[in-house]
Write a protein that holds these residues in place. Structure first.
Motif, PDB file in Angstrom:
ATOM      1  N   SER A  91       7.966   8.867   2.589  1.00  0.00           N
ATOM      2  CA  SER A  91       7.968   8.317   1.231  1.00  0.00           C
ATOM      3  C   SER A  91       9.245   7.543   0.936  1.00  0.00           C
ATOM      4  O   SER A  91       9.237   6.585   0.153  1.00  0.00           O
ATOM      5  N   HIS A  92      10.354   7.956   1.561  1.00  0.00           N
ATOM      6  CA  HIS A  92      11.596   7.204   1.375  1.00  0.00           C
ATOM      7  C   HIS A  92      11.450   5.795   1.938  1.00  0.00           C
ATOM      8  O   HIS A  92      11.941   4.828   1.332  1.00  0.00           O
ATOM      9  N   MET A  93      10.768   5.665   3.080  1.00  0.00           N
ATOM     10  CA  MET A  93      10.573   4.325   3.627  1.00  0.00           C
ATOM     11  C   MET A  93       9.593   3.542   2.767  1.00  0.00           C
ATOM     12  O   MET A  93       9.799   2.342   2.510  1.00  0.00           O
ATOM     13  N   GLU A  94       8.542   4.198   2.303  1.00  0.00           N
ATOM     14  CA  GLU A  94       7.596   3.504   1.423  1.00  0.00           C
ATOM     15  C   GLU A  94       8.301   3.024   0.153  1.00  0.00           C
ATOM     16  O   GLU A  94       8.031   1.919  -0.343  1.00  0.00           O
ATOM     17  N   HIS A  95       9.199   3.844  -0.376  1.00  0.00           N
ATOM     18  CA  HIS A  95       9.968   3.457  -1.560  1.00  0.00           C
ATOM     19  C   HIS A  95      10.764   2.180  -1.298  1.00  0.00           C
ATOM     20  O   HIS A  95      10.818   1.271  -2.147  1.00  0.00           O
ATOM     21  N   ILE A 111       8.920  -5.572  -2.001  1.00  0.00           N
ATOM     22  CA  ILE A 111       7.755  -6.429  -2.210  1.00  0.00           C
ATOM     23  C   ILE A 111       6.793  -5.895  -3.266  1.00  0.00           C
ATOM     24  O   ILE A 111       5.755  -6.510  -3.526  1.00  0.00           O
ATOM     25  N   GLY A 112       7.135  -4.797  -3.871  1.00  0.00           N
ATOM     26  CA  GLY A 112       6.291  -4.237  -4.916  1.00  0.00           C
ATOM     27  C   GLY A 112       5.174  -3.372  -4.362  1.00  0.00           C
ATOM     28  O   GLY A 112       4.670  -3.594  -3.262  1.00  0.00           O
ATOM     29  N   GLU A 113       4.782  -2.403  -5.160  1.00  0.00           N
ATOM     30  CA  GLU A 113       3.773  -1.462  -4.705  1.00  0.00           C
ATOM     31  C   GLU A 113       2.409  -2.103  -4.495  1.00  0.00           C
ATOM     32  O   GLU A 113       1.622  -1.644  -3.654  1.00  0.00           O
TER      33      GLU A 113
END
Length: 500
Positions: A92-96, A102-104
């Motif tokens: 999740s840290h990388m996804e954050h 580039i935005g969710e």
């Protein structure tokens, strides 16, 4: 709070608490950031390429994702920052960080058909296995060089730690090489178990998206994908097999060390290692301590302990995605890799420095009645007595010699005949040359020119065969390295094609 500040905890009313964070979440995050960062980068690239090529996302979203992933890769693991309880997981840290760039709306596509369990441990494990294999192959080569150098160096061997028969140093070292060959097979088999891709397994039931799991496996250098999606998340043998294979090998090496350690004593004086691998004493100026053998034995104990830890971590657990499989079984496995790597490198250098004392070993072989089985065999062939009767005569002979404080070099035909008359009532038609040739250690070795025996001609043949096998194994390991490297290049090309 921004949407991605609570990426996966909508079901929960609070972030991980302080105790949970300090004892579990933060240490786990730091471990994964250290070991898994670049592997997660690679899986994210491969997954994005697959999503684009299957039409699940368009090329515009794909290029934005790949740009963001490349930015993280260029910065390195520190880009993820310190552990944030709100983000909870390493993944999740990388996804954050992707969301930040580039935005969710775009970054969220990285999760299509995918859950957090990744083949990250498998990717680290296969690399570590290849490193261990290379070290094991190097040690096999060193032992073969020594065996060739010492193929005529006669020495006694033992059963139940009593003088048994005569062999050579080369013959002994080949026994260790053969055991290491089998250990190599076990490590290679473990690699095959490890090198299956689990991406696309979903939480346990796959996904309803039209994913191309084989493409992802190919782009990451796996031999294929693990088919059953429950097995993907629940199976733990990819931890257990490498741990067991390394423990098995380390037991072999520990036994080698114990022999060399014993032979290095003043009482045996059969071998001496180089000063550069030895230690001294702060009190006793005469000491030259063969510490590497102690260190390797201890690390063998650690390796078997780590194997037990891996197996016991998974023992009596549910066959499903659980932390025992996903995280806790990994720690002792990685510790084992580190310990075994050090032990292999240390032992390789130590044995390469060893000097065997041929004169001392030959003298002990000649004195210690280790050729007596050949005397019994020659009596059997020379007379009409059975081997068992000849065996009884020689056994009586040894007892007579020892009672008179004689060693094997002092045995003559008359002493043999004393025993023959005691056992059969008659003397044998033999002379001193007959007895001395039977008890001569070098003649013993030459006479045992049988498949797998110690005769120099046969040992030389075995060395050639083992070198051929070693060459084949080196090619095998190199090919496995090359497959991963080829996949990495193919992945880079597929990424570039999306930009084209």
């Amino acid at each position: 709070m921004p949407a991605d500040e609570n990426i996966s905890r909508e079901r929960l009313g609070a972030a991980p608490g302080d105790v949970y964070t300090e004892t579990i979440q933060e240490p786990t995050y730091e471990f994964k950031r250290e070991h898994y960062f670049y592997h997660l980068i690679e899986t994210n690239k491969a997954w994005t390429v697959m999503l684009v090529e299957t039409g699940l996302i368009d090329e515009s979203d794909g290029t934005q994702l790949l740009d963001a992933i490349a930015d993280l890769e260029a910065t390195g693991p520190e880009v993820l920052g310190e552990y944030n309880p709100q983000l909870e997981y390493f993944y999740s840290h990388m996804e954050h960080q992707l969301n930040e760039r580039i935005g969710e709306d775009v970054a969220g596509n990285i999760n299509i058909g995918r859950t957090r369990p990744e083949p990250l441990a498998r990717m680290v494990t296969r690399e570590q296995l290849l490193d261990i294999l290379e070290q094991a192959l190097s040690l096999r080569g060193t032992l073969l060089d020594l065996a060739e150098r010492e193929l005529e160096t006669v020495m006694p061997q033992w059963t139940h730690y009593q003088h048994a028969q005569v062999s050579t140093v080369g013959h002994y070292l080949l026994a260790i090489v053969d055991s290491l060959e089998r250990d190599t097979r076990r490590l290679l088999n473990a690699y095959e178990t490890v090198n299956e891709c689990t991406l696309g397994c979903g939480a346990l039931a796959g996904a309803s998206y039209d994913l191309d799991r084989q493409l992802v496996a190919d782009l990451l250098g796996f031999d294929g994908f693990k088919e059953n999606t429950i097995d993907c998340v629940g199976g733990g043998d990819h931890h257990m097999e490498p741990a067991a294979a390394m423990a098995n090998m380390m037991v072999t090496l520990s036994r080698l060390c114990q022999d060399l350690y014993t032979w290095h004593t003043w009482e045996f004086d059969f071998v001496e290692i180089g000063d550069e691998f030895s230690g001294s004493s702060s009190m006793m100026p005469q000491k030259k301590n063969p510490y590497p053998f102690e260190y390797v034995r201890a690390r063998a104990a650690h390796a078997t302990g780590y194997m037990c830890s891996v197996h016991e971590t998974l023992h009596n657990t549910n066959f499903q995605d659980i932390k025992d499989v996903e995280e806790d079984a990994v720690h002792p496995l990685f510790e084992a890799f580190e310990e075994v790597d050090r032990a292999l490198r240390l032992l390789d250098g130590t044995v390469a420095s060893a000097e065997f004392k041929a004169d001392t070993m030959l003298e002990r072989a000649a004195e210690g009645f280790a050729s007596c089985s050949e005397l019994a065999a020659k009596i059997d062939r020379q007379t009409d007595l059975t081997y068992r009767t000849a065996h009884r005569i020689v056994g009586d002979l040894v007892q007579r010699a020892l009672s008179r404080d004689l060693d094997a070099t002092a045995v003559d035909a008359e002493l043999v005949n004393e025993s023959a008359r005691e056992i059969t009532g008659e003397s044998l038609d033999i002379d001193d040359d007959f007895v001395q040739s039977a008890l001569d250690p070098k003649a013993f070795v030459e006479a045992h020119d049988v498949p797998g025996g110690p005769a120099p001609r046969e040992v030389r043949r075995m060395i050639q065969d083992r070198r051929a096998t070693l060459d084949e194994d080196r090619v095998d390991v190199a090919n496995r390295h090359e497959k991963i490297e080829d996949a990495s290049r193919e992945l880079a090309d597929r990424v570039e094609s999306i930009y084209a």
